[in-house]
Design a protein around this motif. Sequence first.
Motif, PDB file in Angstrom:
ATOM      1  N   ALA A 146       0.828  -1.210   0.000  1.00  0.00           N
ATOM      2  CA  ALA A 146       0.000   0.000   0.000  1.00  0.00           C
ATOM      3  C   ALA A 146       0.860   1.258   0.000  1.00  0.00           C
ATOM      4  N   VAL A 147       1.906   1.252   0.826  1.00  0.00           N
ATOM      5  CA  VAL A 147       2.784   2.423   0.934  1.00  0.00           C
ATOM      6  C   VAL A 147       3.597   2.596  -0.340  1.00  0.00           C
ATOM      7  N   ASN A 148       4.057   1.503  -0.939  1.00  0.00           N
ATOM      8  CA  ASN A 148       4.811   1.605  -2.199  1.00  0.00           C
ATOM      9  C   ASN A 148       3.945   2.177  -3.319  1.00  0.00           C
ATOM     10  N   ALA A 171       3.677   5.854  -2.762  1.00  0.00           N
ATOM     11  CA  ALA A 171       4.946   6.529  -3.039  1.00  0.00           C
ATOM     12  C   ALA A 171       5.159   6.722  -4.532  1.00  0.00           C
ATOM     13  N   VAL A 172       4.894   5.679  -5.319  1.00  0.00           N
ATOM     14  CA  VAL A 172       5.105   5.801  -6.758  1.00  0.00           C
ATOM     15  C   VAL A 172       4.058   6.722  -7.384  1.00  0.00           C
ATOM     16  N   LYS A 173       2.823   6.684  -6.904  1.00  0.00           N
ATOM     17  CA  LYS A 173       1.786   7.569  -7.441  1.00  0.00           C
ATOM     18  C   LYS A 173       2.136   9.041  -7.221  1.00  0.00           C
ATOM     19  N   THR A 174       2.703   9.351  -6.057  1.00  0.00           N
ATOM     20  CA  THR A 174       2.971  10.745  -5.704  1.00  0.00           C
ATOM     21  C   THR A 174       4.420  11.159  -5.948  1.00  0.00           C
ATOM     22  N   LEU A 175       5.293  10.182  -6.225  1.00  0.00           N
ATOM     23  CA  LEU A 175       6.738  10.406  -6.402  1.00  0.00           C
ATOM     24  C   LEU A 175       7.392  10.972  -5.147  1.00  0.00           C
ATOM     25  N   ILE A 176       6.832  10.612  -3.998  1.00  0.00           N
ATOM     26  CA  ILE A 176       7.387  10.995  -2.702  1.00  0.00           C
ATOM     27  C   ILE A 176       7.803   9.723  -1.963  1.00  0.00           C
ATOM     28  N   PRO A 177       9.096   9.528  -1.693  1.00  0.00           N
ATOM     29  CA  PRO A 177       9.508   8.342  -0.945  1.00  0.00           C
ATOM     30  C   PRO A 177       8.864   8.313   0.442  1.00  0.00           C
ATOM     31  N   LEU A 178       8.322   7.169   0.799  1.00  0.00           N
ATOM     32  CA  LEU A 178       7.665   6.981   2.092  1.00  0.00           C
ATOM     33  C   LEU A 178       8.302   5.802   2.808  1.00  0.00           C
ATOM     34  N   GLY A 179       8.290   5.869   4.133  1.00  0.00           N
ATOM     35  CA  GLY A 179       8.799   4.765   4.941  1.00  0.00           C
ATOM     36  C   GLY A 179       7.717   4.251   5.862  1.00  0.00           C
TER      37      GLY A 179
END
Length: 225
Positions: free
Chosen positions: A110-112, A115-123
């Motif tokens: 879900a987080v990946n 992240a790819v949809k928004t181009l913001i790396p998430l942890g």
Amino acid sequence: MYPVISMSHEVEQKLEGVQVYAINLDLDPLDEDNSQVSYEKDWHALHEVWQGKTKAEVVQTERITAYRNFYKLLGFNTKKTLPSVQNLIQRFLMKEKLDRIPVIHPIVDAVNIAAVKTLIPLGVFDANCVEGEISLTLSRGGETFQPLGYKEPEELAADVLVLADDQKVLSQFCYRDSEAQKIRERTRSIWLLGCQVPCVSNEAVYQALDEAQEQLKRVYKLTKR
């Protein structure tokens, strides 16, 4: 508005214009075995966006450029060590055929996707491993750290940017997670993090964190701690 992870004075000086936003969530599965949820269609939709793109086109994307510059600030060679979103795009989504989908765990998946949809790396990591407060700091040197997927721990060099709690190093920030904080099958409480860097607005990071929660809601009922 999301809370900000505290930084040591040395990190604040080194990383001017950088903030890490976070939220602590409890998760209650909507379906105990999560068998009714698949992110396959989401990956195929993202593949349509990036299919046939060149590495140069990916690198020139404004947000990916911003995070590559952040990696350079941390001392990484961005030809060898890619920001996480760039890595996902280049490994899976640029090919003519989406022949492999990076399925790991519903939480991570879900987080990946977000992240790819928004181009913001998430942890994201298991909150139950945390002892005390979380902060960004520089290693003193000699701290024990077991990278994710490694069988044995190693010792960190001095002045490595780390995310740590009161007792241990949780990750080499934006680079390597640890076995201590990895998402497990029975993880039911998480920390979700998004990093703002120069040329990326805090609103963009908020939107990415919001999107991650929307993706998680497909699998879990969320409760903010």
